[in-house]
Design a protein around this motif. Structure first.
Motif, PDB file in Angstrom:
ATOM      1  N   ARG A  83      13.339  32.811  52.751  1.00 23.52           N
ATOM      2  CA  ARG A  83      13.571  33.620  51.803  1.00 23.52           C
ATOM      3  C   ARG A  83      12.968  34.237  51.468  1.00 23.52           C
ATOM      4  O   ARG A  83      13.151  35.003  50.946  1.00 23.52           O
ATOM      5  CB  ARG A  83      13.297  31.731  51.037  1.00 23.52           C
ATOM      6  CG  ARG A  83      14.114  32.806  49.027  1.00 23.52           C
ATOM      7  CD  ARG A  83      13.690  31.284  48.668  1.00 23.52           C
ATOM      8  NE  ARG A  83      14.680  29.822  48.300  1.00 23.52           N
ATOM      9  CZ  ARG A  83      14.310  29.011  47.672  1.00 23.52           C
ATOM     10  NH1 ARG A  83      13.683  28.973  47.214  1.00 23.52           N
ATOM     11  NH2 ARG A  83      15.259  28.164  47.893  1.00 23.52           N
TER      12      ARG A  83
ATOM     13  N   TYR B 161      10.807  36.096  53.711  1.00 25.28           N
ATOM     14  CA  TYR B 161      11.327  37.774  54.274  1.00 25.28           C
ATOM     15  C   TYR B 161      12.826  38.471  53.476  1.00 25.28           C
ATOM     16  O   TYR B 161      12.963  39.513  53.639  1.00 25.28           O
ATOM     17  CB  TYR B 161      11.881  37.458  56.015  1.00 25.28           C
ATOM     18  CG  TYR B 161      12.176  38.152  56.209  1.00 25.28           C
ATOM     19  CD1 TYR B 161      11.338  39.387  56.684  1.00 25.28           C
ATOM     20  CD2 TYR B 161      13.516  38.634  57.033  1.00 25.28           C
ATOM     21  CE1 TYR B 161      11.927  40.511  57.739  1.00 25.28           C
ATOM     22  CE2 TYR B 161      13.940  39.809  57.886  1.00 25.28           C
ATOM     23  CZ  TYR B 161      13.240  40.421  58.283  1.00 25.28           C
ATOM     24  OH  TYR B 161      13.211  41.492  59.344  1.00 25.28           O
ATOM     25  N   LEU B 162      13.883  37.450  53.173  1.00 28.08           N
ATOM     26  CA  LEU B 162      15.066  38.144  52.915  1.00 28.08           C
ATOM     27  C   LEU B 162      14.565  38.624  51.590  1.00 28.08           C
ATOM     28  O   LEU B 162      15.206  39.592  50.925  1.00 28.08           O
ATOM     29  CB  LEU B 162      16.459  37.112  53.029  1.00 28.08           C
ATOM     30  CG  LEU B 162      16.504  36.321  53.365  1.00 28.08           C
ATOM     31  CD1 LEU B 162      17.492  35.627  53.726  1.00 28.08           C
ATOM     32  CD2 LEU B 162      17.910  37.454  54.771  1.00 28.08           C
ATOM     33  N   LEU B 163      13.791  38.097  50.955  1.00 27.14           N
ATOM     34  CA  LEU B 163      13.451  38.942  49.331  1.00 27.14           C
ATOM     35  C   LEU B 163      12.387  40.278  49.551  1.00 27.14           C
ATOM     36  O   LEU B 163      12.651  41.263  48.152  1.00 27.14           O
ATOM     37  CB  LEU B 163      12.847  37.726  48.254  1.00 27.14           C
ATOM     38  CG  LEU B 163      13.470  36.886  47.776  1.00 27.14           C
ATOM     39  CD1 LEU B 163      12.564  35.226  47.660  1.00 27.14           C
ATOM     40  CD2 LEU B 163      14.567  37.396  46.944  1.00 27.14           C
TER      41      LEU B 163
ATOM     42  N   CYS C  52      13.374  42.155  51.603  1.00 24.61           N
ATOM     43  CA  CYS C  52      14.141  42.781  52.384  1.00 24.61           C
ATOM     44  C   CYS C  52      14.971  43.823  51.441  1.00 24.61           C
ATOM     45  O   CYS C  52      15.238  44.352  51.435  1.00 24.61           O
ATOM     46  CB  CYS C  52      15.198  42.455  53.509  1.00 24.61           C
ATOM     47  SG  CYS C  52      14.018  42.424  55.399  1.00 24.61           S
ATOM     48  N   ARG C  53      15.505  43.116  50.610  1.00 21.86           N
ATOM     49  CA  ARG C  53      16.418  43.322  49.393  1.00 21.86           C
ATOM     50  C   ARG C  53      15.794  43.641  48.252  1.00 21.86           C
ATOM     51  O   ARG C  53      16.526  44.453  47.313  1.00 21.86           O
ATOM     52  CB  ARG C  53      17.100  41.542  49.381  1.00 21.86           C
ATOM     53  CG  ARG C  53      18.567  41.311  49.785  1.00 21.86           C
ATOM     54  CD  ARG C  53      18.899  40.106  49.086  1.00 21.86           C
ATOM     55  NE  ARG C  53      19.481  39.428  49.959  1.00 21.86           N
ATOM     56  CZ  ARG C  53      19.355  38.125  50.088  1.00 21.86           C
ATOM     57  NH1 ARG C  53      19.064  37.204  48.536  1.00 21.86           N
ATOM     58  NH2 ARG C  53      19.083  37.010  50.774  1.00 21.86           N
ATOM     59  N   VAL C  54      14.418  43.189  48.231  1.00 22.93           N
ATOM     60  CA  VAL C  54      13.787  43.554  46.487  1.00 22.93           C
ATOM     61  C   VAL C  54      12.816  44.874  46.703  1.00 22.93           C
ATOM     62  O   VAL C  54      12.886  45.436  46.034  1.00 22.93           O
ATOM     63  CB  VAL C  54      13.593  42.351  45.138  1.00 22.93           C
ATOM     64  CG1 VAL C  54      12.917  42.127  44.479  1.00 22.93           C
ATOM     65  CG2 VAL C  54      13.916  40.930  45.154  1.00 22.93           C
ATOM     66  N   GLY C  55      12.230  44.553  47.576  1.00 21.05           N
ATOM     67  CA  GLY C  55      11.089  45.587  47.699  1.00 21.05           C
ATOM     68  C   GLY C  55       9.941  45.169  46.696  1.00 21.05           C
ATOM     69  O   GLY C  55      10.162  44.615  46.213  1.00 21.05           O
TER      70      GLY C  55
ATOM     71  N   PRO D 285      10.771  39.726  41.849  1.00 18.60           N
ATOM     72  CA  PRO D 285      11.307  38.286  42.116  1.00 18.60           C
ATOM     73  C   PRO D 285      11.416  37.396  41.211  1.00 18.60           C
ATOM     74  O   PRO D 285      10.118  37.161  40.636  1.00 18.60           O
ATOM     75  CB  PRO D 285      11.988  37.948  43.438  1.00 18.60           C
ATOM     76  CG  PRO D 285      10.498  37.653  44.634  1.00 18.60           C
ATOM     77  CD  PRO D 285      10.010  39.314  43.705  1.00 18.60           C
TER      78      PRO D 285
ATOM     79  N   THR E 254      13.963  32.470  40.874  1.00 24.66           N
ATOM     80  CA  THR E 254      14.427  33.228  42.100  1.00 24.66           C
ATOM     81  C   THR E 254      13.760  32.328  43.421  1.00 24.66           C
ATOM     82  O   THR E 254      14.189  31.683  44.225  1.00 24.66           O
ATOM     83  CB  THR E 254      14.775  34.433  42.317  1.00 24.66           C
ATOM     84  OG1 THR E 254      15.355  34.397  41.144  1.00 24.66           O
ATOM     85  CG2 THR E 254      14.819  34.773  43.887  1.00 24.66           C
TER      86      THR E 254
ATOM     87  N   ASN F 133       4.441  42.634  50.986  1.00 27.13           N
ATOM     88  CA  ASN F 133       5.254  44.312  50.577  1.00 27.13           C
ATOM     89  C   ASN F 133       5.049  44.894  51.972  1.00 27.13           C
ATOM     90  O   ASN F 133       5.370  45.514  52.258  1.00 27.13           O
ATOM     91  CB  ASN F 133       5.934  44.278  49.316  1.00 27.13           C
ATOM     92  CG  ASN F 133       7.885  43.818  49.529  1.00 27.13           C
ATOM     93  OD1 ASN F 133       8.275  44.064  49.052  1.00 27.13           O
ATOM     94  ND2 ASN F 133       6.923  43.075  48.035  1.00 27.13           N
TER      95      ASN F 133
END
Length: 196
Positions: free
Chosen positions: A83, A85-87, A89-92, A97, A101, A120
């Motif tokens: 989760r 890793y995906l955050l 990649c998506r949020v920066g 977040p 979330t 990050n």
């Protein structure tokens, strides 16, 4: 509000469920069960224990099993790392977040690793550098374990004395806070300068 008699009765049920699987609870496990029963309530905990005994007769139930069943925000370490890793990649790094979330456990782990912006900065690309990713995953495992310990310690406190969950902060929020602090310092310096 649950009475002490109800909580003691549910704790006895947990002790018996573990004893049926040849596991005797130690003092720390008893404390964890008490905190969990108070947190989730006697009725849901009893329902979980009865269901557990009827379906998992060989393995003693744990507080983690109870949390998996009753707490929608509970995540395992591997799931939390994915989760995260995906955050990233998506949020920066600029906007963090929300706790809703990430969930409380991942928020604590993020804080334990230095915050959202720091994660990050240091998170490697797992497809490009497997060694760096494994080192990052080990560091995350340590931070996540610490987060579990913090959450357990907080659960032993009365609800009104529990510390607030850390909220991840992105670079935008950090820079705005730094600008306000700098402006406050300039105003303070200007107010204390001798008038000529």
């Amino acid at each position: 509000m649950s009475t002490q008699a109800e909580i003691a009765s549910v704790l006895e049920t947990a002790v018996q469920a573990c004893a049926a699987c040849r596991h005797e609870l130690n003092d720390l496990e008893v404390t964890a069960w008490l905190a969990a029963i108070e947190s989730f309530g006697p009725a849901p905990t009893t329902k979980f224990l009865l269901n557990w005994v009827s379906t998992n007769s060989r393995k003693a139930p744990t507080v983690a099993d109870l949390r998996k069943a009753l707490d929608p925000t509970f995540v395992e370490e591997e799931t939390a790392l994915e989760r995260l890793y995906l955050l990233v990649c998506r949020v920066g790094p600029y906007d963090a977040p929300k706790v809703e979330t990430t969930g409380p456990m991942l928020s604590r782990a993020i804080e334990n690793m230095g915050g959202w912006a720091r994660i990050n900065e240091m998170m490697p690309d797992r497809a490009e550098d497997r060694f760096a990713w494994n080192a990052f995953a080990e560091r995350f495992a340590t931070a996540f374990g610490t987060a579990r310990t913090q959450e357990f310690q907080d659960s032993l406190l009365p609800p009104e004395r529990r510390p607030a969950l850390p909220t991840p902060k992105g670079l935008h929020e950090i820079s705005m806070r730094a600008s306000r602090t700098e402006a406050d310092l300039l105003l303070t310096d200007a107010g204390s300068a001798p008038r000529g």
